[in-house]
Design an enzyme around this catalytic site. Structure first.
Site, PDB file in Angstrom:
ATOM      1  N   TYR A 140       1.005  -1.193  -0.117  1.00 61.24           N
ATOM      2  CA  TYR A 140      -0.114   0.155  -0.091  1.00 61.24           C
ATOM      3  C   TYR A 140       0.976   1.151   0.157  1.00 61.24           C
ATOM      4  CZ  TYR A 140      -3.679  -3.162   1.223  1.00 61.24           C
ATOM      5  OH  TYR A 140      -4.702  -4.322   1.098  1.00 61.24           O
ATOM      6  N   ASP A 200      -2.919 -10.836   9.190  1.00 60.82           N
ATOM      7  CA  ASP A 200      -1.987 -11.817   8.592  1.00 60.82           C
ATOM      8  C   ASP A 200      -0.487 -11.800   9.339  1.00 60.82           C
ATOM      9  OD1 ASP A 200      -3.990 -13.436   7.188  1.00 60.82           O
ATOM     10  OD2 ASP A 200      -4.154 -11.800   5.731  1.00 60.82           O
ATOM     11  N   HIS A 446       3.970  -7.352  -3.872  1.00 54.02           N
ATOM     12  CA  HIS A 446       2.599  -7.422  -4.110  1.00 54.02           C
ATOM     13  C   HIS A 446       1.788  -6.033  -3.732  1.00 54.02           C
ATOM     14  CE1 HIS A 446       1.655  -7.141   0.251  1.00 54.02           C
ATOM     15  NE2 HIS A 446       2.831  -7.799   0.456  1.00 54.02           N
ATOM     16  N   TYR A 527     -11.624  -0.697  -0.661  1.00 54.38           N
ATOM     17  CA  TYR A 527     -11.615  -0.256   0.707  1.00 54.38           C
ATOM     18  C   TYR A 527     -10.221   0.468   1.283  1.00 54.38           C
ATOM     19  CZ  TYR A 527      -8.618  -3.829   3.387  1.00 54.38           C
ATOM     20  OH  TYR A 527      -7.655  -4.431   3.744  1.00 54.38           O
ATOM     21  N   ARG A 528      -9.183   0.313   0.316  1.00 55.91           N
ATOM     22  CA  ARG A 528      -8.052   0.601   0.870  1.00 55.91           C
ATOM     23  C   ARG A 528      -6.934   0.418  -0.577  1.00 55.91           C
ATOM     24  NH1 ARG A 528      -4.533  -3.108   5.118  1.00 55.91           N
ATOM     25  NH2 ARG A 528      -2.962  -1.667   5.930  1.00 55.91           N
TER      26      ARG A 528
END
Ligand code: ADP
Length: 608
Positions: A140, A200, A446, A527-528
């Site tokens: 992110y 996680d 990722h 959502y993000r």
């Protein structure tokens, strides 16, 4: 922190495992993690728009005097490190050019007063600052700011205490540097009957994750939803406490009412929400409700044999979730996502392009221990044995309506089974197992496409078809996971790409843009998202001519007229950065972004 540490927020006890994962990362890399800069050394550190080099360097010297000298300048090569030794200088999982998201310095305040002085300093020198707690927000944007040359405010390094751990009322009050591992260990040490809800990966900050609205998997999985009370430094340096924290009480240790962590709302407008995924302040304390130890837990998996079972699985899941028969946040994962935790791509397939789904039976199934399946559901039931048994029976009866469904207990699985690591996560024990799937590709990195939908079979299938189509178009394997919350479903799609391969990175960037665009057309919002996509995602939330963003910017201008606090976060820039010239400097697209935008257009034209 008296305990030996492996890395910030990570206890020494994980050293052996963490080192073994690190070795895997090193083996998986085809090149050094140190990136050459594109800027000439004389242009380093990179300056934020509108700030002269002399001012920047003078400002940094002054900053040192405010935070006990804890300032580091980033004027050398960029080292990506890895998850546990994350870089604070830049985004390691970049989607654009190597150094598009780079910071020029980091400072680590040691007290609330020092945070206030940093904010006042940023206004004086017009230098943008960007707060992080742990900076492990990989996928992110990591620890990077949206505006190049910003100064990172590392809230986690020195402000890392568990201020209160209250068993009677089941809550805690934390500073930003408390990681999931730290909170878990503190609880264990105290012997208190409390659980932590962990995401996680356990290396993040409890506050940082909640502020970015991350999720976990016990019944307390909505991390922001489970917070109660905040302390924030506004962009003008003012200290604010929200909810009952605004009521002074000289008899408590923290000086606010003893209900600060018990009743979230206080009186008047509920302010907390505007400090999550936002750039309106720096959070210095936050309270969280903790789950009392439920007296037992049982994690299970159910496999389903056909791709087409998705619709019925989700239809069965909705009432079980809404009625709290499944009270945790379950995972419904496709076999492709499972494959990625058991091996890298080349251990299954050496062809080009995504692994065709009609080859799953012969190339993936034989290498996994579960036999043939396409979907796997992980969930947990809590409480005394009699309650757990009753819940398991209801859940089993429901899912066994699907022919071929198969329920498995962890003790019946091999030692390396993913189910066993889920037992940890679902019972609030931090873990690092999820790092495995990043190694699907060499130099694996990722990002995630995570749209929100109702918990219905129709919506799941709609998302699945659209996302699979775009993965095939852009040449990526598709790793779908559906995570139902209280009333909605997060569809978490991890996109794994090779960040040192320009083509792979550009395709990942292009696919993300198209997924966001196509998702919004289907009524599915993210959502993000990664820093690089935040303008685009915010632009999809445009009901009534973007009235929501206008409101965000009105608040931004009022609280932060000089635009020093994390400009651009969530697509909120405020007037200082959206005046034409400044805007051009701040949000100008990088050459790679432009190239990707053109590629999308071309591919759409030629229908590749
Ligand atoms: P993680 O816990 O995953 O390492 P980070 O510390 O990177 O998470 O935080 C995630 C995001 O949340 C940051 O990029 C920033 O936008 C925001 N954030 C984190 N900590 C704070 C804070 N103390 N005050 C304000 N915003 C914060």
């Amino acid at each position: 922190m008296s305990q030996p540490q492996y890395a910030p927020g990570i206890p020494g006890k994980v050293t052996e495992y963490a080192d073994s994962v690190k070795q895997k990362f090193i083996k998986n890399a085809t090149t050094s993690s140190v990136r050459p800069r594109t800027e000439p050394p004389t242009d380093l550190p990179v300056l934020p728009p509108g700030v002269s080099r002399n001012d920047y360097l003078d400002g940094i010297e002054e900053l040192r005097t405010l935070v006990d000298g804890d300032v580091q300048l980033f004027d050398g090569p960029l080292d990506d490190g890895w998850y546990l030794h994350r870089p604070l200088s830049h985004d390691a999982y970049t989607l654009d050019s190597d150094d598009y998201f780079t910071n020029s310095a980091v400072c680590a305040p040691g007290s609330v007063e020092q945070v206030q002085s940093v904010v006042v300093w940023a206004n004086k020198w017009s230098i943008p600052i960007y707060p992080i707690s742990m900076g492990r927000n990989l996928g992110y944007g990591g620890a990077s700011a949206r505006v190049k040359g910003s100064v990172i405010v590392d809230m986690g390094k020195r402000m890392n205490k568990v201020l209160e751990l209250n068993e009677k009322n089941a809550f805690c009050l934390l500073e930003p540097g408390v990681s999931y591992y730290t909170l878990y260990d503190e609880i264990q040490k105290s012997g208190k009957n409390l659980w932590v809800d962990v995401p996680d990966l356990g290396g993040g900050s409890v506050i940082g994750n909640a502020l970015d609205r991350g999720v976990g998997y016990t019944p307390y999985g909505d991390h922001f939803g489970m917070h109660c009370g905040m302390e924030i430094i506004l962009p003008n340096g003012e200290l604010v406490r929200t909810g009952m924290g605004a009521l002074p009480d000289a008899t408590t240790e923290h000086g606010s009412a003893n209900t600060w962590q018990l009743f979230p709302y206080g009186f008047g407008p509920y302010a907390d929400g505007i400090f999550s995924q936002s750039n309106y302040g720096i959070v210095t304390k936050m309270g969280f409700w903790l789950m009392p130890d439920p007296g037992g837990h049982q994690t299970l998996q159910i496999t389903f044999p056909r791709e087409d079972d998705l619709h019925q699985i989700v239809e069965i899941m909705r009432p079980l979730k809404i009625n709290n028969i499944i009270s945790n946040v379950p995972h419904l994962r496709h076999i492709m996502q499972e494959a990625s935790v058991y091996g890298d791509r080349k251990s299954f397939w050496d062809g080009d392009g995504p692994i065709p789904h009609d080859r799953i039976e012969d190339v993936i199934v034989p290498k996994l221990w579960m036999g043939s399946f396409r979907w796997i559901l992980y969930f947990c039931v809590y409480g005394p044995e009699v309650v757990r048994k009753a819940h398991i029976q209801v859940i089993k009866d429901e899912f066994y309506k699907i022919p071929g469904a198969k329920l498995t207990y962890p003790e019946d699985t091999p030692p390396e089974s993913y189910l066993r690591s889920r037992v940890k996560i679902y019972s609030g024990t931090p873990d690092l197992r999820e790092l495995d799937w990043v190694m699907w590709l060499p130099n694996g990195s990722h990002t995630a496409f995570s749209p929100i939908s109702p918990i219905t079979g129709d919506d799941a299938v709609k998302q699945y078809n659209m996302t699979k189509r775009l993965h095939e178009k852009w040449g990526f394997d598709y790793f779908p996971t559906f995570c139902p919350g209280a009333r909605e479903m997060h569809h978490i799609v991890m996109i794994i790409y090779d960040r040192y391969d320009a083509d792979s990175r550009a395709r990942a960037r292009g696919m993300m843009q198209e997924l966001v665009e196509e998702g919004a057309k289907l009524g599915m919002g993210e959502y993000r998202t990664h820093l690089a996509l935040q303008d685009q995602v915010m632009a999809t939330y445009n009901y009534n001519n973007g009235a929501l963003l206008k409101m965000h910017n009105t608040i931004k201008n009022a609280l932060d007229p000089n635009g020093i606090m994390a400009p651009g976060k969530s697509g909120i820039w405020g007037d200082r950065w959206t005046a034409p010239e400044e805007h051009k400097l701040a949000v100008n697209r990088s050459p790679v972004e432009k190239q990707v935008t053109n590629t999308i257009a071309q591919r759409q034209e030629t229908k590749l």
